[in-house]
Design a protein around this motif. Sequence first.
Motif, PDB file in Angstrom:
ATOM      1  N   LEU B 228       0.827  -1.215   0.000  1.00  0.00           N
ATOM      2  CA  LEU B 228       0.000   0.000   0.000  1.00  0.00           C
ATOM      3  C   LEU B 228       0.861   1.265   0.000  1.00  0.00           C
ATOM      4  CD1 LEU B 228      -2.965  -0.841   2.416  1.00  0.00           C
ATOM      5  CD2 LEU B 228      -3.064  -0.460  -0.050  1.00  0.00           C
ATOM      6  N   GLY B 229       1.941   1.245   0.789  1.00  0.00           N
ATOM      7  CA  GLY B 229       2.842   2.403   0.834  1.00  0.00           C
ATOM      8  C   GLY B 229       3.455   2.662  -0.522  1.00  0.00           C
ATOM      9  N   LEU B 230       3.947   1.596  -1.157  1.00  0.00           N
ATOM     10  CA  LEU B 230       4.537   1.756  -2.489  1.00  0.00           C
ATOM     11  C   LEU B 230       3.480   2.141  -3.513  1.00  0.00           C
ATOM     12  CD1 LEU B 230       7.128  -1.140  -2.707  1.00  0.00           C
ATOM     13  CD2 LEU B 230       7.568   1.300  -2.942  1.00  0.00           C
ATOM     14  N   GLY B 231       2.288   1.574  -3.337  1.00  0.00           N
ATOM     15  CA  GLY B 231       1.183   1.897  -4.252  1.00  0.00           C
ATOM     16  C   GLY B 231       0.855   3.377  -4.210  1.00  0.00           C
ATOM     17  N   ILE B 232       0.838   3.953  -3.011  1.00  0.00           N
ATOM     18  CA  ILE B 232       0.549   5.393  -2.873  1.00  0.00           C
ATOM     19  C   ILE B 232       1.615   6.213  -3.597  1.00  0.00           C
ATOM     20  CG2 ILE B 232       0.536   7.297  -1.183  1.00  0.00           C
ATOM     21  CD1 ILE B 232      -0.871   5.323   0.763  1.00  0.00           C
ATOM     22  N   CYS B 233       2.876   5.836  -3.382  1.00  0.00           N
ATOM     23  CA  CYS B 233       3.974   6.576  -4.026  1.00  0.00           C
ATOM     24  C   CYS B 233       3.851   6.507  -5.551  1.00  0.00           C
ATOM     25  CB  CYS B 233       5.327   5.993  -3.624  1.00  0.00           C
ATOM     26  SG  CYS B 233       5.673   6.178  -1.883  1.00  0.00           S
ATOM     27  N   LEU B 234       3.586   5.314  -6.057  1.00  0.00           N
ATOM     28  CA  LEU B 234       3.514   5.146  -7.518  1.00  0.00           C
ATOM     29  C   LEU B 234       2.276   5.835  -8.093  1.00  0.00           C
ATOM     30  CD1 LEU B 234       4.730   1.447  -7.829  1.00  0.00           C
ATOM     31  CD2 LEU B 234       5.995   3.535  -8.355  1.00  0.00           C
ATOM     32  N   LEU B 235       1.167   5.724  -7.366  1.00  0.00           N
ATOM     33  CA  LEU B 235      -0.073   6.369  -7.823  1.00  0.00           C
ATOM     34  C   LEU B 235       0.129   7.879  -7.954  1.00  0.00           C
ATOM     35  CD1 LEU B 235      -3.138   5.567  -8.259  1.00  0.00           C
ATOM     36  CD2 LEU B 235      -3.523   6.360  -5.936  1.00  0.00           C
ATOM     37  N   GLU B 236       0.808   8.447  -6.967  1.00  0.00           N
ATOM     38  CA  GLU B 236       1.006   9.902  -6.979  1.00  0.00           C
ATOM     39  C   GLU B 236       2.048  10.325  -8.018  1.00  0.00           C
ATOM     40  OE1 GLU B 236      -0.282  11.269  -2.509  1.00  0.00           O
ATOM     41  OE2 GLU B 236       1.848  11.218  -2.958  1.00  0.00           O
ATOM     42  N   THR B 237       3.173   9.620  -8.038  1.00  0.00           N
ATOM     43  CA  THR B 237       4.250  10.031  -8.952  1.00  0.00           C
ATOM     44  C   THR B 237       3.819   9.896 -10.411  1.00  0.00           C
ATOM     45  OG1 THR B 237       5.747   9.147  -7.294  1.00  0.00           O
ATOM     46  CG2 THR B 237       6.742   9.806  -9.363  1.00  0.00           C
ATOM     47  N   SER B 238       3.040   8.852 -10.700  1.00  0.00           N
ATOM     48  CA  SER B 238       2.660   8.625 -12.102  1.00  0.00           C
ATOM     49  C   SER B 238       1.362   9.330 -12.476  1.00  0.00           C
ATOM     50  CB  SER B 238       2.519   7.118 -12.348  1.00  0.00           C
ATOM     51  OG  SER B 238       1.512   6.601 -11.494  1.00  0.00           O
ATOM     52  N   TYR B 239       0.787  10.057 -11.543  1.00  0.00           N
ATOM     53  CA  TYR B 239      -0.467  10.782 -11.808  1.00  0.00           C
ATOM     54  C   TYR B 239      -0.358  11.681 -13.048  1.00  0.00           C
ATOM     55  CZ  TYR B 239      -4.557  13.757 -10.557  1.00  0.00           C
ATOM     56  OH  TYR B 239      -5.740  14.462 -10.549  1.00  0.00           O
ATOM     57  N   PRO B 240       0.726  12.452 -13.192  1.00  0.00           N
ATOM     58  CA  PRO B 240       0.802  13.340 -14.368  1.00  0.00           C
ATOM     59  C   PRO B 240       0.870  12.590 -15.688  1.00  0.00           C
ATOM     60  CG  PRO B 240       2.462  13.934 -12.732  1.00  0.00           C
ATOM     61  CD  PRO B 240       1.889  12.623 -12.309  1.00  0.00           C
ATOM     62  N   ILE B 241       1.187  11.294 -15.642  1.00  0.00           N
ATOM     63  CA  ILE B 241       1.265  10.522 -16.888  1.00  0.00           C
ATOM     64  C   ILE B 241      -0.069   9.836 -17.168  1.00  0.00           C
ATOM     65  CG2 ILE B 241       2.433   8.589 -18.051  1.00  0.00           C
ATOM     66  CD1 ILE B 241       4.823   9.152 -16.093  1.00  0.00           C
ATOM     67  N   PHE B 242      -0.591   9.141 -16.172  1.00  0.00           N
ATOM     68  CA  PHE B 242      -1.744   8.271 -16.437  1.00  0.00           C
ATOM     69  C   PHE B 242      -3.109   8.933 -16.266  1.00  0.00           C
ATOM     70  CE2 PHE B 242       1.701   5.280 -15.440  1.00  0.00           C
ATOM     71  CZ  PHE B 242       1.674   4.544 -16.608  1.00  0.00           C
ATOM     72  N   ILE B 243      -3.126  10.157 -15.788  1.00  0.00           N
ATOM     73  CA  ILE B 243      -4.427  10.823 -15.637  1.00  0.00           C
ATOM     74  C   ILE B 243      -4.912  11.382 -16.984  1.00  0.00           C
ATOM     75  CG2 ILE B 243      -3.648  13.181 -15.080  1.00  0.00           C
ATOM     76  CD1 ILE B 243      -6.452  11.259 -13.254  1.00  0.00           C
ATOM     77  N   TRP B 244      -4.022  11.503 -17.962  1.00  0.00           N
ATOM     78  CA  TRP B 244      -4.429  12.099 -19.243  1.00  0.00           C
ATOM     79  C   TRP B 244      -5.053  11.107 -20.225  1.00  0.00           C
ATOM     80  CZ3 TRP B 244      -4.772  17.129 -18.945  1.00  0.00           C
ATOM     81  CH2 TRP B 244      -3.939  17.822 -18.075  1.00  0.00           C
ATOM     82  N   ARG B 246      -7.371   8.459 -21.905  1.00  0.00           N
ATOM     83  CA  ARG B 246      -8.744   8.068 -21.526  1.00  0.00           C
ATOM     84  C   ARG B 246      -8.796   6.671 -20.911  1.00  0.00           C
ATOM     85  NH1 ARG B 246     -12.804  10.424 -26.158  1.00  0.00           N
ATOM     86  NH2 ARG B 246     -12.350  12.615 -25.747  1.00  0.00           N
ATOM     87  N   ARG B 247      -7.910   5.795 -21.381  1.00  0.00           N
ATOM     88  CA  ARG B 247      -7.953   4.403 -20.903  1.00  0.00           C
ATOM     89  C   ARG B 247      -7.581   4.292 -19.424  1.00  0.00           C
ATOM     90  NH1 ARG B 247      -5.316   0.597 -25.588  1.00  0.00           N
ATOM     91  NH2 ARG B 247      -6.942   0.939 -27.125  1.00  0.00           N
ATOM     92  N   THR B 248      -6.679   5.150 -18.972  1.00  0.00           N
ATOM     93  CA  THR B 248      -6.193   5.022 -17.588  1.00  0.00           C
ATOM     94  C   THR B 248      -6.770   6.090 -16.653  1.00  0.00           C
ATOM     95  OG1 THR B 248      -4.262   6.284 -18.268  1.00  0.00           O
ATOM     96  CG2 THR B 248      -4.012   3.885 -18.145  1.00  0.00           C
ATOM     97  N   ARG B 249      -7.428   7.075 -17.223  1.00  0.00           N
ATOM     98  CA  ARG B 249      -7.890   8.190 -16.382  1.00  0.00           C
ATOM     99  C   ARG B 249      -8.814   7.731 -15.254  1.00  0.00           C
ATOM    100  NH1 ARG B 249     -10.187  13.786 -18.787  1.00  0.00           N
ATOM    101  NH2 ARG B 249      -8.013  13.883 -19.408  1.00  0.00           N
ATOM    102  N   LEU B 250      -9.767   6.894 -15.594  1.00  0.00           N
ATOM    103  CA  LEU B 250     -10.735   6.457 -14.579  1.00  0.00           C
ATOM    104  C   LEU B 250     -10.022   5.703 -13.446  1.00  0.00           C
ATOM    105  CD1 LEU B 250     -13.696   6.309 -13.700  1.00  0.00           C
ATOM    106  CD2 LEU B 250     -13.869   4.147 -14.931  1.00  0.00           C
TER     107      LEU B 250
END
Lengths: 201, 297
Positions: B228-244, B246-250
């Motif tokens: 979970l700790g690593l997941g939070i770090c990866l979710l946040e760091t990769s946010y600028p890439i995967f939020i754009w 359409r396939r990964t935004r949701l």
Amino acid sequence: MRFQRAYLIGFALHFFLLVTVASRDFFAVLADGSSYLPAALEPRWRMLEDATFTVLGQKLPPNNLMRETIACYLHAAGIEAGYGYFAPNVPYSYKLVFQLTYPNGTTEYELPSVATTETGRRLPTLLDFIAANRYEPLRQLILKMLAYSVWQHHRDALRIRAVFGMVITPSIAGYTRGDEPSYAVVCAYDFGFTKTERSPP
Amino acid sequence: MNEWFFGGTTDNWLAALRIGLGLQLVLYCIVSRADWRQMFALQPGSFVTRDLTEALVTLGSTLVPRVSWFISAGEFIGLSEATVLSVVWSVLLAAGLCLVAGIFCRSAAIAAWFLHLSAIKSSALLSYGVDNFTSIGLFYLMLSPLPDHLALDSRWRKWPPKSSQLQSFWQRVLQLHLCVIYFFSGLTKLLGSGWWNGESLWRALTRPPFDMVPSEVLIHGKYLFIPLGLGICLLETSYPIFIWPRRTRLIWLVGIITMHGAIAVLMGLYLFGLIMAVLNIAAFGTHLFRRRAGKAI
């Protein structure tokens, strides 16, 4: 077209400041050695942090108009601080306990009290500030104010000792072994107030 | 770049931001009502007196708004400190309610931004992330092309819709700001060993006064702390890439909102959870809801 260009220039300036502030706090984390990156790199991080201070006008004299304007804009836009929440590691928390001594020699213990849970969740900011502050008179002044607010409800108390300490919670392994949280005193001050005092210290 | 910033969009995002921030302000006023005077008054027994906090803030800039300005203005016309503080609280609450309903949107947004900023600067020693993010949201809201089509202002006064180009510009600004926030937040976490071995997550959840869940319950999930700790770090760091895309935004949006929801529930930071959900939905969520609604139709 002209309005679009004006908006884009405004955005570029805003975004530049935003990234510079975020970088400043990021470099500060790297420079103070709390990450696992090699210590040999710390002077370089400090240099980069220093560069962001220059860019943000924080090296100009305190009353310089440019410095004031940039700082005011950062506060107004809510971008004066970086985003290193709970990073690089979650710090230990702090605790403040007041020991009240009465004329008959009895003692009582009090914690800083607020009316709502929500304000209670804001207290760590204050305690972290006290802990991080290395300027002794300011730390003492804040603790005296807090002690004074407690004394308002215990006006018979002869003396109040403010004991500020760190709460060391056990690690996962330590907790599994049965370790309990411990309390390490950081500083303690004695304050005395008289009933004629009507204004805050 | 012009097309990307000024391509045009609906004002649904602005409606979400306005209503969400209005709700946030109303809740902020309600929960801080009991401590309001203690936070800002100079009366004996105040927690940390306003003048000390404001002195620290003005070290940065003397131009930063603060509650003392209102107190001084009130004194000039003969109002006591207590009265002025009550007025400030009431106007902030009214501004929040106006934003929720969409009445006098622009004036309410400016008043809300200014009063909220003054309040958090005068209580800076008791402020945390939630105040900062509310400030960011109010700053963008105040500058955005209000009112949106859901606001009562638009319906009552029959105002034509505002420029869709400006709608898209301000939404892009908010989107990029969130990307910077999460990128730096995730990257800084990745530099600490505690987020790799689960200790940071454990400490965050057991650190008083955020220890809502007893340690003896949390310890049952000790094997989850590392992923979970690593997941939070990866979710946040990769946010600028995967939020754009359409396939990964949701996935990223749901992941981030779930993370903030968990912080709210497990650490008691409800207002923080709400403001982050509002900012994320306004920035990236309304497109998704619209597309899904379109598909359903």
